[in-house]
Scaffold this active site. Structure first.
Site, PDB file in Angstrom:
ATOM      1  N   GLY A  99      21.477  48.936  47.933  1.00 14.09           N
ATOM      2  CA  GLY A  99      20.884  47.670  47.497  1.00 14.09           C
ATOM      3  C   GLY A  99      20.797  46.680  48.641  1.00 14.09           C
ATOM      4  O   GLY A  99      19.804  45.942  48.784  1.00 14.09           O
ATOM      5  N   GLN A 119      23.015  38.658  49.474  1.00 15.03           N
ATOM      6  CA  GLN A 119      21.775  39.423  49.657  1.00 15.03           C
ATOM      7  C   GLN A 119      20.556  38.535  49.434  1.00 15.03           C
ATOM      8  O   GLN A 119      19.583  38.612  50.182  1.00 15.03           O
ATOM      9  CB  GLN A 119      21.765  40.620  48.714  1.00 15.03           C
ATOM     10  CG  GLN A 119      22.882  41.595  49.028  1.00 15.03           C
ATOM     11  CD  GLN A 119      22.898  42.807  48.137  1.00 15.03           C
ATOM     12  OE1 GLN A 119      22.136  42.895  47.178  1.00 15.03           O
ATOM     13  NE2 GLN A 119      23.769  43.749  48.434  1.00 15.03           N
ATOM     14  N   ASP A 139      33.072  43.371  45.753  1.00 12.64           N
ATOM     15  CA  ASP A 139      33.050  44.842  45.730  1.00 12.64           C
ATOM     16  C   ASP A 139      34.436  45.443  45.478  1.00 12.64           C
ATOM     17  O   ASP A 139      34.569  46.664  45.390  1.00 12.64           O
ATOM     18  CB  ASP A 139      32.505  45.378  47.062  1.00 12.64           C
ATOM     19  CG  ASP A 139      31.028  45.044  47.228  1.00 12.64           C
ATOM     20  OD1 ASP A 139      30.333  44.871  46.208  1.00 12.64           O
ATOM     21  OD2 ASP A 139      30.569  44.940  48.384  1.00 12.64           O
ATOM     22  N   LYS A 157      25.738  46.320  40.017  1.00 10.41           N
ATOM     23  CA  LYS A 157      26.049  46.929  41.322  1.00 10.41           C
ATOM     24  C   LYS A 157      25.560  48.390  41.307  1.00 10.41           C
ATOM     25  O   LYS A 157      24.698  48.735  40.518  1.00 10.41           O
ATOM     26  CB  LYS A 157      27.551  46.806  41.593  1.00 10.41           C
ATOM     27  CG  LYS A 157      27.994  45.349  41.789  1.00 10.41           C
ATOM     28  CD  LYS A 157      27.376  44.750  43.025  1.00 10.41           C
ATOM     29  CE  LYS A 157      27.764  43.297  43.199  1.00 10.41           C
ATOM     30  NZ  LYS A 157      27.054  42.667  44.329  1.00 10.41           N
TER      31      LYS A 157
HETATM   32  C1  S3P Z   1      26.436  42.373  50.378  1.00 15.05           C
HETATM   33  C2  S3P Z   1      26.546  41.437  49.400  1.00 15.05           C
HETATM   34  C3  S3P Z   1      27.118  41.688  48.071  1.00 15.05           C
HETATM   35  C4  S3P Z   1      27.889  43.001  48.017  1.00 15.05           C
HETATM   36  C5  S3P Z   1      27.185  44.107  48.731  1.00 15.05           C
HETATM   37  C6  S3P Z   1      26.955  43.744  50.190  1.00 15.05           C
HETATM   38  C7  S3P Z   1      25.809  42.023  51.656  1.00 15.05           C
HETATM   39  O1  S3P Z   1      26.074  41.725  47.120  1.00 15.05           O
HETATM   40  O2  S3P Z   1      28.139  43.378  46.682  1.00 15.05           O
HETATM   41  O3  S3P Z   1      27.930  45.298  48.671  1.00 15.05           O
HETATM   42  O4  S3P Z   1      25.978  42.749  52.654  1.00 15.05           O
HETATM   43  O5  S3P Z   1      25.128  40.978  51.709  1.00 15.05           O
HETATM   44  P1  S3P Z   1      25.521  40.349  46.453  1.00 15.05           P
HETATM   45  O6  S3P Z   1      25.176  39.470  47.566  1.00 15.05           O
HETATM   46  O7  S3P Z   1      24.289  40.710  45.666  1.00 15.05           O
HETATM   47  O8  S3P Z   1      26.643  39.867  45.598  1.00 15.05           O
END
Ligand code: S3P
Length: 444
Positions: free
Chosen positions: A99, A175, A326, A353
């Site tokens: 993701g 993200q 996480d 997730k």
């Molecule tokens: C991440 C942000 C998190 C996390 C993912 C990695 C990143 O997600 O759960 O494993 O590297 O920006 P969210 O920003 O959607 O919470």
């Protein structure tokens, strides 16, 4: 009939002893490759995570015009094309299970005059992408096609002149923040993101390291305002990737719950936006000492000495979620061994997730004989006071962290614990099995 070769079991027995260095941080590894792509010249990366998620991001960087080469274990070079000069990919960008890779790269493509198709595995195809497409559309991108509910496969047509926007993500998400900032890199103006709960700040820190004009101000009690000037000349800068606290979480909890254990976890990143699990375990009575705090590659790191300890249940506030988002599956495993109840508040994001982690954790813990429940967005685990029954086969739903969490449970439960599929562990921690076995873990 033989056992499915992807199944794996963990059994208690030996205490964990020795030292281990977790793999490079996944978040920083994605960003190092992407900023390498967006710089003109050669970026040298040390300690890159060589997990499947990162290899997919490396593939996407190549498809957009970068030369990405591995020079030795964890040592990579990226020859980038620079902001505004990316190539249109000829084939679908496949992000596998990742993701983060997909969402960050949607930001990059959304801010360029390119069309790209994004796809991934069955887990990624269920994850919401609207949260990324919405701000990119405000900036001028178009989603030419998408699966129902804004899921991938998505075909995104970016804008070569992305509008500078002021955006407040509807959920605390690094993200979303990062996608908007990456699109804003090619904007003729100033892109601003305001977050009410601070999320991991690796994009901001690395953009500064590569020479972008970016300012960060506190916002309200827990938030931040990030302001980025568009069209900087990003200069390649060497990146040293610290050890991933989200991977360190597994040996950290395993050594805490397996009686007689004593291990040292080397050079774990101590960025305060990532250490919520450590804070929580210390509140629960874990025996963890941080040795030799130091700065490596611009991040604070430390060696953790972890000894087995009796834990007590705690109430984990919702405001802590972004700093350990996480880590809830493995925290739930620690809570299963604690005396008393642990309540983890505000976990709605866990439903989207790599799997629905609230449902997967509850199903796995019940399988292991632990009383647990979901009330609203809170997860409640009724600790068994050091004696978890274990046993049975846990369904991991293509989720690496569910897989590692229940293997760790099996290292301390009365009966061995099995998981249906260990293959996804390679997305974030390819050497998990061998490194844990070196400490004395029993897998079969
Ligand atoms: C991440 C942000 C998190 C996390 C993912 C990695 C990143 O997600 O759960 O494993 O590297 O920006 P969210 O920003 O959607 O919470």
């Amino acid at each position: 009939m033989g056992r499915d070769p992807n199944q794996l079991s963990a059994a208690a027995g030996a205490p964990l002893r020795g030292r281990l260095k977790p793999p490079g941080d996944k978040s920083i590894s994605h960003r190092a490759l992407i900023l390498g792509l967006l710089s003109v010249g050669e970026t040298a990366i040390e300690g890159l995570l060589e997990g499947d998620d990162i290899l997919h991001t490396a593939g996407a960087c190549r498809a957009l015009g970068a030369t990405v080469a591995r020079q030795g274990e964890g040592r990579w070079r990226v020859k980038g094309c620079g902001i505004g000069s990316l190539l249109e990919p000829r084939e679908t960008l496949d992000f596998g299970n990742s993701g983060t890779g997909m969402r960050l790269m949607m930001g990059v493509v959304g801010g360029h005059a390119l069309t790209a198709r994004f796809d991934g595995d069955a887990s990624l195809r269920k994850r919401p992408m609207r949260r990324i497409l919405d701000p990119l559309i405000l900036m001028g991108a178009e989603a030419l096609s998408e699966a129902a509910g804004g899921c991938c496969p998505v075909t995104l047509k970016g804008s070569g002149e992305p509008a500078p926007i002021h955006y407040s993500p509807p959920v605390a998400s690094a993200q979303i923040k990062s996608a908007v900032l990456l699109a804003g890199l090619n904007s003729p103006g100033r892109t601003i993101v305001t977050e009410t709960e601070a999320s991991r700040d690796h994009t901001e820190k690395m953009l500064k390291h590569f020479g972008a004009a970016i300012e960060v101000e506190p916002q309200g009690a827990h938030g931040r305002k990030i302001m980025l000037e568009g069209r900087p000349d990003l200069r390649p800068a060497p990146v040293i990737v610290p050890a991933d606290p989200s991977s360190a979480a597994f040996p950290l909890v395993a050594a805490t719950i397996a009686p007689g254990s004593e291990i040292v976890i080397e050079a774990m990143m101590m960025n305060p936006l990532r250490t919520g699990l450590l804070t929580t375990l210390l509140e629960m009575g874990a025996d963890v000492e941080v040795l030799d705090r130091r700065i490596e590659g611009g991040e604070e790191v430390g060696d953790l000495r972890v000894r087995a300890a009796a834990l007590r249940g705690v109430d984990v506030p919702a405001a802590r979620a972004p700093s350990m988002i996480d880590e809830y599956p493995i925290l739930a495993v620690a809570a299963a061994f604690a005396f008393g109840e642990t309540r983890m508040r505000g976990l709605g994001e866990l439903r989207v997730k790599e799997s629905d982690r609230l449902a997967a954790v509850v199903a796995g813990l019940r399988q292991a004989g632990v009383e647990t429940d979901i009330i609203g967005d809170d997860l409640i685990v009724n600790g068994c006071g050091g004696q978890v029954e274990g046993g049975g086969l846990v369904t991991t739903h293509l989720d690496h962290r569910i897989a590692m969490s229940f293997l760790c449970l099996g290292l301390a439960s009365r009966r061995p614990m099995s998981i249906d599929d260990a293959s996804m562990i390679a997305t974030s921690f390819p050497a998990f099995r061998t490194q844990m076995e070196r400490l004395g873990a029993r897998f079969s």
